[in-house]
Design a protein around this motif. Structure first.
Motif, PDB file in Angstrom:
ATOM      1  N   VAL A 123       0.788  -1.230  -0.011  1.00  0.00           N
ATOM      2  CA  VAL A 123       0.095  -0.077  -0.034  1.00  0.00           C
ATOM      3  C   VAL A 123       0.768   1.428   0.024  1.00  0.00           C
ATOM      4  N   LEU A 124       1.920   1.205   0.894  1.00  0.00           N
ATOM      5  CA  LEU A 124       2.834   2.306   0.963  1.00  0.00           C
ATOM      6  C   LEU A 124       3.370   2.582  -0.577  1.00  0.00           C
ATOM      7  N   GLU A 125       3.731   1.695  -1.251  1.00  0.00           N
ATOM      8  CA  GLU A 125       4.372   1.846  -2.555  1.00  0.00           C
ATOM      9  C   GLU A 125       3.336   2.522  -3.641  1.00  0.00           C
ATOM     10  N   LYS A 126       1.960   2.197  -3.326  1.00  0.00           N
ATOM     11  CA  LYS A 126       0.963   2.684  -4.133  1.00  0.00           C
ATOM     12  C   LYS A 126       0.730   4.263  -4.080  1.00  0.00           C
ATOM     13  N   ILE A 127       0.850   4.782  -2.673  1.00  0.00           N
ATOM     14  CA  ILE A 127       0.407   6.078  -2.398  1.00  0.00           C
ATOM     15  C   ILE A 127       1.465   7.019  -2.757  1.00  0.00           C
ATOM     16  N   GLY A 128       1.182   7.498  -4.043  1.00  0.00           N
ATOM     17  CA  GLY A 128       2.121   8.498  -4.423  1.00  0.00           C
ATOM     18  C   GLY A 128       1.609   9.949  -3.872  1.00  0.00           C
ATOM     19  N   LEU A 129       2.343  11.177  -4.240  1.00  0.00           N
ATOM     20  CA  LEU A 129       2.059  12.227  -3.734  1.00  0.00           C
ATOM     21  C   LEU A 129       0.944  12.964  -5.097  1.00  0.00           C
ATOM     22  N   PRO A 130      -0.238  13.451  -4.667  1.00  0.00           N
ATOM     23  CA  PRO A 130      -1.017  13.758  -5.594  1.00  0.00           C
ATOM     24  C   PRO A 130      -0.550  15.106  -6.109  1.00  0.00           C
ATOM     25  N   LEU A 131      -1.020  15.250  -7.479  1.00  0.00           N
ATOM     26  CA  LEU A 131      -0.435  16.657  -8.134  1.00  0.00           C
ATOM     27  C   LEU A 131      -1.179  17.617  -7.333  1.00  0.00           C
ATOM     28  N   LEU A 132      -0.370  18.578  -6.631  1.00  0.00           N
ATOM     29  CA  LEU A 132      -0.997  19.772  -6.076  1.00  0.00           C
ATOM     30  C   LEU A 132      -0.478  20.982  -6.577  1.00  0.00           C
ATOM     31  N   PRO A 133      -1.196  22.032  -6.419  1.00  0.00           N
ATOM     32  CA  PRO A 133      -0.909  23.458  -7.062  1.00  0.00           C
ATOM     33  C   PRO A 133       0.311  23.954  -6.257  1.00  0.00           C
ATOM     34  N   GLU A 134       1.224  25.010  -7.072  1.00  0.00           N
ATOM     35  CA  GLU A 134       2.363  25.343  -6.564  1.00  0.00           C
ATOM     36  C   GLU A 134       1.959  26.392  -5.562  1.00  0.00           C
ATOM     37  N   VAL A 135       0.768  26.758  -5.389  1.00  0.00           N
ATOM     38  CA  VAL A 135       0.457  28.063  -4.180  1.00  0.00           C
ATOM     39  C   VAL A 135       0.371  27.214  -2.988  1.00  0.00           C
ATOM     40  N   LEU A 136       0.449  26.055  -3.031  1.00  0.00           N
ATOM     41  CA  LEU A 136       0.447  25.262  -1.781  1.00  0.00           C
ATOM     42  C   LEU A 136       1.709  25.368  -0.969  1.00  0.00           C
ATOM     43  N   ARG A 137       2.583  25.068  -1.914  1.00  0.00           N
ATOM     44  CA  ARG A 137       4.052  24.892  -1.439  1.00  0.00           C
ATOM     45  C   ARG A 137       4.634  26.326  -1.239  1.00  0.00           C
ATOM     46  N   ARG A 138       4.059  27.293  -1.756  1.00  0.00           N
ATOM     47  CA  ARG A 138       4.420  28.836  -1.608  1.00  0.00           C
ATOM     48  C   ARG A 138       4.059  29.004  -0.118  1.00  0.00           C
ATOM     49  N   ILE A 139       2.780  28.821   0.218  1.00  0.00           N
ATOM     50  CA  ILE A 139       2.083  29.052   1.473  1.00  0.00           C
ATOM     51  C   ILE A 139       2.605  28.151   2.588  1.00  0.00           C
ATOM     52  N   ALA A 140       3.133  26.803   2.166  1.00  0.00           N
ATOM     53  CA  ALA A 140       4.104  26.304   3.295  1.00  0.00           C
ATOM     54  C   ALA A 140       5.295  26.988   3.430  1.00  0.00           C
ATOM     55  N   PHE A 141       5.990  27.634   2.422  1.00  0.00           N
ATOM     56  CA  PHE A 141       7.251  28.071   2.504  1.00  0.00           C
ATOM     57  C   PHE A 141       6.965  29.408   3.373  1.00  0.00           C
ATOM     58  N   GLU A 142       6.012  30.227   3.317  1.00  0.00           N
ATOM     59  CA  GLU A 142       5.786  31.439   4.044  1.00  0.00           C
ATOM     60  C   GLU A 142       5.566  31.114   5.469  1.00  0.00           C
ATOM     61  N   LEU A 143       4.692  29.854   5.726  1.00  0.00           N
ATOM     62  CA  LEU A 143       4.402  29.349   7.047  1.00  0.00           C
ATOM     63  C   LEU A 143       5.809  29.123   7.699  1.00  0.00           C
ATOM     64  N   ASP A 144       6.740  28.528   7.032  1.00  0.00           N
ATOM     65  CA  ASP A 144       7.939  28.106   7.542  1.00  0.00           C
ATOM     66  C   ASP A 144       8.852  29.197   8.314  1.00  0.00           C
ATOM     67  N   ASN A 145       8.451  30.541   7.885  1.00  0.00           N
ATOM     68  CA  ASN A 145       9.233  31.501   8.452  1.00  0.00           C
ATOM     69  C   ASN A 145       8.980  31.762   9.841  1.00  0.00           C
ATOM     70  N   ASP A 146       9.821  32.508  10.626  1.00  0.00           N
ATOM     71  CA  ASP A 146       9.589  32.505  12.113  1.00  0.00           C
ATOM     72  C   ASP A 146       8.465  33.221  12.229  1.00  0.00           C
TER      73      ASP A 146
END
Length: 400
Positions: free
Chosen positions: A126-149
């Motif tokens: 099951v682990l091998e089947k669960i890939g990463l869904p294609l998610l929009p760039e905005v999610l990574r950019r939000i995560a990048f901002e949230l990682d700031n102090d």
């Protein structure tokens, strides 16, 4: 655990940072992508943490190769580029991204929580089947901002506003979950500010996942009704958490976890299309609960799969745990917590709003019911929920 960086001083720093984990993790260190691939070919690794820019094969391609050849490995990308410099670059299929230099405590916590999330799904196939869904760039950019102090909610609001479809969806989400009952929100910025720092990432992830799987053609579930159930559950969980006097962070956790509690159903439908069809046929034919039939057919439930994905993506551990336990028959901790609010929100929504007459409606476990003071409090919550006006077109109230 495999760490990859072409700079010897960085590898030495990583060894120092994670020295205290040596008894818990078996750690490997590689000075480049080719060495990392050779190590992974010789032995399985549970996680890989790699620098982005390396001579020859870079971190992007290394993680793509890792996804193909070792799909069950947790993938983390480190980069010294700023957010602006990363725009337009093809990023690797990383579960999480950290800017260099990163806070070592945050990185250690993220890795530990991602590894804990793997425990929810013990079947390697099951682990091998669960890939990463294609998610929009905005999610990574939000995560990048949230990682700031000191993350800037105005910057996140600007990111959401720049994506017209997402901006409209966020406005609808805030309205649909009655997050600002009594107030009229006219702009995406107002909606993001209403969500707040703790909720905005789970909310955007929820909208992105449903958008992704709507495009992919999920077949076992009526997606609009499943989405409406999650939205109502979030509003209900928040109302319950407030009624029980939980602190602000716990209220946000309850809302976020309830919003995301059924995302595992989306993944299972893609991974096990024919099995999910059989599961739903059994549920409807025998008037049974979905999670019970999933456990019989697959050896795991959508709650476990959802928690696994959310843990890999770096969502807070209390949110992940609440998703994993939203069908649990007994509370994990004494007292009342966010995960209890999610449990009762799911029970109440299934009991109050009927979107499939063939589904067995979950009854609250006696132990959990006793923990909140019995039917009297549950009855009070029912009145509160009905007063919120969370009904959805095409969904009938029970008994109506």
């Amino acid at each position: 655990m495999l760490f990859v960086d072409d700079e010897p001083i960085v590898l030495m720093g990583l060894k120092r940072i994670f020295h205290h984990m040596a008894q818990k993790w078996d750690m490997l260190f590689a000075s480049g992508a080719q060495e990392a691939l050779a190590l992974m070919a010789a032995r399985p690794v549970d996680a890989i943490v790699t620098d982005l820019t390396m001579p020859g094969l870079d971190g992007t391609e290394l993680l793509r190769r890792t996804l193909r050849e070792h799909p069950d490995a947790v993938r983390v990308l480190l980069s010294g580029y700023s957010e602006e410099e990363l725009l337009g670059r093809a990023l690797a299929p990383a579960h999480q991204f950290f800017a260099k230099p990163c806070d070592e405590r945050r990185l250690a916590n993220a890795l530990e929580e991602a590894m804990d999330a793997r425990a929810y799904v013990t079947n390697s196939l099951v682990l091998e089947k669960i890939g990463l869904p294609l998610l929009p760039e905005v999610l990574r950019r939000i995560a990048f901002e949230l990682d700031n102090d000191a993350p800037d909610i105005e910057e996140i609001a600007a990111l959401v506003t720049a994506d017209s479809a997402l901006a409209e969806a966020v406005l609808e989400l805030v309205d649909g979950t009655r997050l600002c009952a009594g107030r009229t929100l006219e702009t995406p910025r107002q909606a993001v500010l209403a969500l707040g720092i703790e909720i905005v990432q789970p909310a955007v992830l929820f909208l992105s996942l449903f958008s992704r799987f709507e495009a992919g053609g999920v077949r076992s579930y009526a997606l609009p009704k499943l989405k409406a159930h999650c939205l109502r559950s979030a509003g209900i969980a928040r109302a319950i958490a407030l009624d029980m006097g939980l602190a602000g962070a716990a209220v946000d956790c309850a809302y976020s976890a309830a919003l995301l509690h059924d995302t595992g159903k989306l993944l299972l439908d893609v991974l096990y299309a024919s099995e999910c069809q059989e599961i739903m046929e059994a549920v409807r034919a025998d008037n049974r609960r979905v999670s019970e039939v999933e456990a019989e057919h697959l050896g795991l439930t959508h709650a476990q799969v959802g928690a696994y994905l959310l843990g890999l993506l770096g969502l807070p551990q209390p949110v992940v745990r609440a998703v994993a336990r939203h069908h649990a028959h007994s509370p994990e901790q004494k007292g009342f917590h966010a995960e209890d609010a999610v449990y009762f929100a799911n029970v109440l929504d299934h009991g109050l709003f009927v979107f499939n007459e063939c589904y067995a409606r979950p009854e609250p476990d006696p132990l959990r019911l006793a923990g909140i003071g019995g039917d009297e409090r549950l009855g009070r919550w029912r009145k509160v929920v009905l007063g919120l006006g969370l009904g959805h077109a095409g969904v009938n109230r029970a008994g109506a």
